[in-house]
Scaffold this motif. Structure first.
Motif, PDB file in Angstrom:
ATOM      1  N   LEU A  14       0.927  -1.407   0.018  1.00 19.93           N
ATOM      2  CA  LEU A  14       0.071  -0.065   0.026  1.00 19.93           C
ATOM      3  C   LEU A  14       1.126   1.215   0.082  1.00 19.93           C
ATOM      4  O   LEU A  14       1.995   1.205   0.342  1.00 19.93           O
ATOM      5  CB  LEU A  14      -1.002   0.061   1.279  1.00 19.93           C
ATOM      6  CG  LEU A  14      -0.267   0.106   2.662  1.00 19.93           C
ATOM      7  CD1 LEU A  14      -0.089   1.438   3.074  1.00 19.93           C
ATOM      8  CD2 LEU A  14      -1.234  -0.607   3.699  1.00 19.93           C
ATOM      9  N   MET A  15       0.239   2.538  -0.513  1.00 20.93           N
ATOM     10  CA  MET A  15       0.932   3.729  -0.636  1.00 20.93           C
ATOM     11  C   MET A  15       0.165   4.661   0.047  1.00 20.93           C
ATOM     12  O   MET A  15      -1.121   4.863  -0.299  1.00 20.93           O
ATOM     13  CB  MET A  15       1.401   4.030  -1.868  1.00 20.93           C
ATOM     14  CG  MET A  15       2.196   5.339  -1.953  1.00 20.93           C
ATOM     15  SD  MET A  15       2.586   5.664  -3.710  1.00 20.93           S
ATOM     16  CE  MET A  15       1.069   6.013  -4.425  1.00 20.93           C
ATOM     17  N   TRP A  16       0.620   5.463   0.982  1.00 20.41           N
ATOM     18  CA  TRP A  16      -0.213   6.322   1.897  1.00 20.41           C
ATOM     19  C   TRP A  16      -0.019   7.954   1.293  1.00 20.41           C
ATOM     20  O   TRP A  16       1.260   8.071   1.239  1.00 20.41           O
ATOM     21  CB  TRP A  16      -0.306   6.198   3.368  1.00 20.41           C
ATOM     22  CG  TRP A  16      -1.012   7.227   4.108  1.00 20.41           C
ATOM     23  CD1 TRP A  16      -0.666   8.446   4.519  1.00 20.41           C
ATOM     24  CD2 TRP A  16      -2.282   6.951   4.517  1.00 20.41           C
ATOM     25  NE1 TRP A  16      -1.635   8.973   5.224  1.00 20.41           N
ATOM     26  CE2 TRP A  16      -2.730   8.088   5.278  1.00 20.41           C
ATOM     27  CE3 TRP A  16      -3.257   5.798   4.439  1.00 20.41           C
ATOM     28  CZ2 TRP A  16      -4.051   8.222   5.737  1.00 20.41           C
ATOM     29  CZ3 TRP A  16      -4.317   5.790   5.186  1.00 20.41           C
ATOM     30  CH2 TRP A  16      -4.781   6.945   5.811  1.00 20.41           C
ATOM     31  N   GLU A  17      -1.062   8.471   0.954  1.00 17.64           N
ATOM     32  CA  GLU A  17      -0.857  10.031   0.226  1.00 17.64           C
ATOM     33  C   GLU A  17      -1.432  10.912   1.647  1.00 17.64           C
ATOM     34  O   GLU A  17      -2.464  10.744   1.861  1.00 17.64           O
ATOM     35  CB  GLU A  17      -1.528  10.034  -1.167  1.00 17.64           C
ATOM     36  CG  GLU A  17      -1.013   9.287  -1.926  1.00 17.64           C
ATOM     37  CD  GLU A  17      -1.406   9.389  -3.581  1.00 17.64           C
ATOM     38  OE1 GLU A  17      -1.773  10.727  -3.423  1.00 17.64           O
ATOM     39  OE2 GLU A  17      -1.521   8.656  -4.391  1.00 17.64           O
ATOM     40  N   PRO A 128       3.655  -9.313   7.472  1.00 20.56           N
ATOM     41  CA  PRO A 128       5.148  -8.771   7.280  1.00 20.56           C
ATOM     42  C   PRO A 128       5.649  -8.847   5.924  1.00 20.56           C
ATOM     43  O   PRO A 128       6.559  -7.658   5.510  1.00 20.56           O
ATOM     44  CB  PRO A 128       5.914  -9.866   7.978  1.00 20.56           C
ATOM     45  CG  PRO A 128       4.890 -10.419   9.049  1.00 20.56           C
ATOM     46  CD  PRO A 128       3.700 -10.455   8.173  1.00 20.56           C
ATOM     47  N   GLN A 129       5.026  -9.370   4.981  1.00 18.30           N
ATOM     48  CA  GLN A 129       5.857  -8.987   3.492  1.00 18.30           C
ATOM     49  C   GLN A 129       5.071  -8.263   2.768  1.00 18.30           C
ATOM     50  O   GLN A 129       5.305  -7.694   1.763  1.00 18.30           O
ATOM     51  CB  GLN A 129       5.520 -10.586   2.793  1.00 18.30           C
ATOM     52  CG  GLN A 129       4.002 -10.869   2.357  1.00 18.30           C
ATOM     53  CD  GLN A 129       3.123 -11.630   3.593  1.00 18.30           C
ATOM     54  OE1 GLN A 129       3.524 -11.688   4.901  1.00 18.30           O
ATOM     55  NE2 GLN A 129       2.017 -12.080   3.344  1.00 18.30           N
ATOM     56  N   THR A 130       4.134  -7.403   3.198  1.00 17.33           N
ATOM     57  CA  THR A 130       3.103  -6.501   2.640  1.00 17.33           C
ATOM     58  C   THR A 130       4.497  -5.077   2.741  1.00 17.33           C
ATOM     59  O   THR A 130       4.716  -4.591   3.732  1.00 17.33           O
ATOM     60  CB  THR A 130       1.966  -5.934   3.504  1.00 17.33           C
ATOM     61  OG1 THR A 130       1.162  -7.026   3.175  1.00 17.33           O
ATOM     62  CG2 THR A 130       1.293  -4.733   2.642  1.00 17.33           C
ATOM     63  N   GLN A 131       4.211  -4.420   1.214  1.00 19.13           N
ATOM     64  CA  GLN A 131       5.448  -3.277   1.088  1.00 19.13           C
ATOM     65  C   GLN A 131       4.282  -2.174   1.775  1.00 19.13           C
ATOM     66  O   GLN A 131       3.589  -2.000   0.706  1.00 19.13           O
ATOM     67  CB  GLN A 131       5.740  -3.332  -0.248  1.00 19.13           C
ATOM     68  CG  GLN A 131       6.851  -4.605  -0.519  1.00 19.13           C
ATOM     69  CD  GLN A 131       7.909  -4.510   0.338  1.00 19.13           C
ATOM     70  OE1 GLN A 131       9.000  -3.809  -0.061  1.00 19.13           O
ATOM     71  NE2 GLN A 131       8.152  -5.482   1.316  1.00 19.13           N
ATOM     72  N   VAL A 132       5.121  -1.538   2.416  1.00 18.18           N
ATOM     73  CA  VAL A 132       4.432  -0.183   2.664  1.00 18.18           C
ATOM     74  C   VAL A 132       5.223   1.131   2.427  1.00 18.18           C
ATOM     75  O   VAL A 132       6.501   1.019   2.931  1.00 18.18           O
ATOM     76  CB  VAL A 132       3.788  -0.162   4.431  1.00 18.18           C
ATOM     77  CG1 VAL A 132       3.254   0.976   4.583  1.00 18.18           C
ATOM     78  CG2 VAL A 132       2.995  -1.386   4.661  1.00 18.18           C
ATOM     79  N   GLY A 133       4.616   2.226   1.878  1.00 22.35           N
ATOM     80  CA  GLY A 133       5.388   3.162   1.396  1.00 22.35           C
ATOM     81  C   GLY A 133       4.682   4.568   1.489  1.00 22.35           C
ATOM     82  O   GLY A 133       3.440   4.437   1.709  1.00 22.35           O
ATOM     83  N   TRP A 134       5.204   5.541   1.047  1.00 16.89           N
ATOM     84  CA  TRP A 134       4.658   6.818   1.179  1.00 16.89           C
ATOM     85  C   TRP A 134       4.819   7.767  -0.234  1.00 16.89           C
ATOM     86  O   TRP A 134       5.908   7.723  -0.711  1.00 16.89           O
ATOM     87  CB  TRP A 134       5.317   7.562   2.428  1.00 16.89           C
ATOM     88  CG  TRP A 134       5.509   6.939   3.431  1.00 16.89           C
ATOM     89  CD1 TRP A 134       6.704   6.454   3.927  1.00 16.89           C
ATOM     90  CD2 TRP A 134       4.602   6.246   4.321  1.00 16.89           C
ATOM     91  NE1 TRP A 134       6.689   5.835   5.125  1.00 16.89           N
ATOM     92  CE2 TRP A 134       5.305   5.483   5.229  1.00 16.89           C
ATOM     93  CE3 TRP A 134       3.201   6.213   4.263  1.00 16.89           C
ATOM     94  CZ2 TRP A 134       4.615   4.808   6.436  1.00 16.89           C
ATOM     95  CZ3 TRP A 134       2.488   5.429   5.453  1.00 16.89           C
ATOM     96  CH2 TRP A 134       3.300   4.755   6.295  1.00 16.89           C
ATOM     97  N   HIS A 135       3.758   8.421  -0.585  1.00 20.41           N
ATOM     98  CA  HIS A 135       3.766   9.419  -1.717  1.00 20.41           C
ATOM     99  C   HIS A 135       4.216  10.611  -0.911  1.00 20.41           C
ATOM    100  O   HIS A 135       3.601  11.126  -0.138  1.00 20.41           O
ATOM    101  CB  HIS A 135       2.209   9.406  -2.269  1.00 20.41           C
ATOM    102  CG  HIS A 135       2.079  10.535  -3.127  1.00 20.41           C
ATOM    103  ND1 HIS A 135       2.456  10.734  -4.535  1.00 20.41           N
ATOM    104  CD2 HIS A 135       1.619  11.838  -2.619  1.00 20.41           C
ATOM    105  CE1 HIS A 135       2.041  11.935  -4.927  1.00 20.41           C
ATOM    106  NE2 HIS A 135       1.524  12.718  -3.882  1.00 20.41           N
ATOM    107  N   ILE A 136       5.134  11.430  -1.471  1.00 17.95           N
ATOM    108  CA  ILE A 136       5.665  12.454  -1.044  1.00 17.95           C
ATOM    109  C   ILE A 136       5.310  13.805  -1.995  1.00 17.95           C
ATOM    110  O   ILE A 136       5.807  13.541  -3.066  1.00 17.95           O
ATOM    111  CB  ILE A 136       7.029  12.819  -0.942  1.00 17.95           C
ATOM    112  CG1 ILE A 136       7.635  11.568   0.047  1.00 17.95           C
ATOM    113  CG2 ILE A 136       7.613  14.090  -0.352  1.00 17.95           C
ATOM    114  CD1 ILE A 136       7.039  11.315   1.384  1.00 17.95           C
TER     115      ILE A 136
END
Length: 305
Positions: A14-17, A128-136
């Motif tokens: 998931l990617m949080w904005e 744990p394998q889910t990739q988590v990142g951020w939109h800047i």
């Protein structure tokens, strides 16, 4: 919400904005939206925020008083002739009188990072394998204030990847508006052209359009490479950096419009800067297939196809 996403869906990641910034930058008009003469609100000073600030050693009521004084400073600066001291000196004097202004700005960002950590920890605890990142958001490539607030290095400790948004096509008209905004407040002592040149230097950009051409020319593909290299250096290669590539992000009819060559140049610049991949942005529904093809051409030329 995050628990529901991860538990009930087979997600790879998931990617949080969060396209928001702190109250100081908003008060100074350090963004690419239109600036009104007076804002109905600057920041939240509710009981919850005041109580949490106190726990962090910040005097919330004093910060509120400082932001009211800052709002009055902005109104005077944009509506009245230049004062004897000038805009920058009088603003810095205000910061010295109310250091709580900067403390409250920092408080806003640390609170946002707490939310990032909560999202990351929640997702990882379930999968744990889910990739988590951020939109800047895009402002990171034009505002040294937002760039300073948003530390890739700090975020690296709670991220599997980061997606900065060095959009170069819509970047032209957006940067032009941002320059007009900050020139009317903090940089009132300089001309808009001087303010743009100063920002180019601070953000490490060279050979970009002058202010009169910026909105129609956009920024170069190499500007994408500049931010990509900066982000990679900040995280020290601890996590992947996937730059967003501007494809048909809406602009006005008389402003820069995306061309296939723009997409190719931006994608190539990101890959040559060391990005392991890119994110075609903003959303597929607004993209022209001919422009998406520019990314494929870049991949082919780079040797990735």
């Amino acid at each position: 919400m995050v628990s529901d996403w991860i538990t009930n869906n087979d997600l790879d990641g998931l990617m949080w904005e969060s396209e928001r910034q702190g109250p100081l930058n908003n008060a100074l008009g350090a963004h690419f939206g239109n600036v009104s003469a007076r804002r109905s609100s600057i920041s939240c000073f509710c009981d919850h925020c005041i109580r949490k600030a106190k726990d962090h050693g910040i005097d919330g009521p004093r910060a509120r008083e400082g932001y009211i004084a800052l709002d009055h400073w902005v109104i005077r600066t944009v509506s009245q002739p230049r004062s004897a001291d000038g805009a920058f000196v009088s603003l810095w004097r205000l910061f010295l009188e109310f250091p709580e202004i900067l403390a409250w700005e920092k408080f806003w960002y640390t609170s946002q990072e707490e939310v990032y950590a909560l999202i990351y920890g929640t997702a990882k605890a379930i999968s744990p394998q889910t990739q988590v990142g951020w939109h800047i958001m895009h402002l990171v490539t034009m505002s040294p204030f937002y760039s300073a607030d948003t530390s890739y290095a700090r975020l690296a400790h709670m991220s599997d990847y980061i997606k900065p948004s060095p959009y170069n096509n819509c970047g032209g008209p957006r940067l032009a508006q941002y320059i007009r905004n900050v020139q009317s407040t903090i940089f009132r002592d300089s001309s808009p052209e001087q303010v743009l040149e100063m920002h180019y230097k601070m953000m490490g950009l060279q050979g970009e359009p002058s202010l009169d051409k910026l909105a129609t020319a956009g920024l170069s593909g190499e500007s994408v490479g500049v931010e990509t290299r900066r982000a990679i250096a900040d995280v020290e290669n601890a996590i992947p950096i996937y730059p967003g590539i501007d494809i048909d992000i809406p602009t006005a009819l008389n402003e820069k419009r995306t061309q296939p060559a723009d997409v190719k140049a931006a994608t190539l610049a990101a890959l040559k800067a060391g990005a392991p991949g890119v994110v075609l942005s903003r959303k597929y529904a607004e993209m022209k297939l001919t422009n998406i093809a520019g990314a494929k051409e870049a991949l082919r030329e780079f040797g990735a196809l």
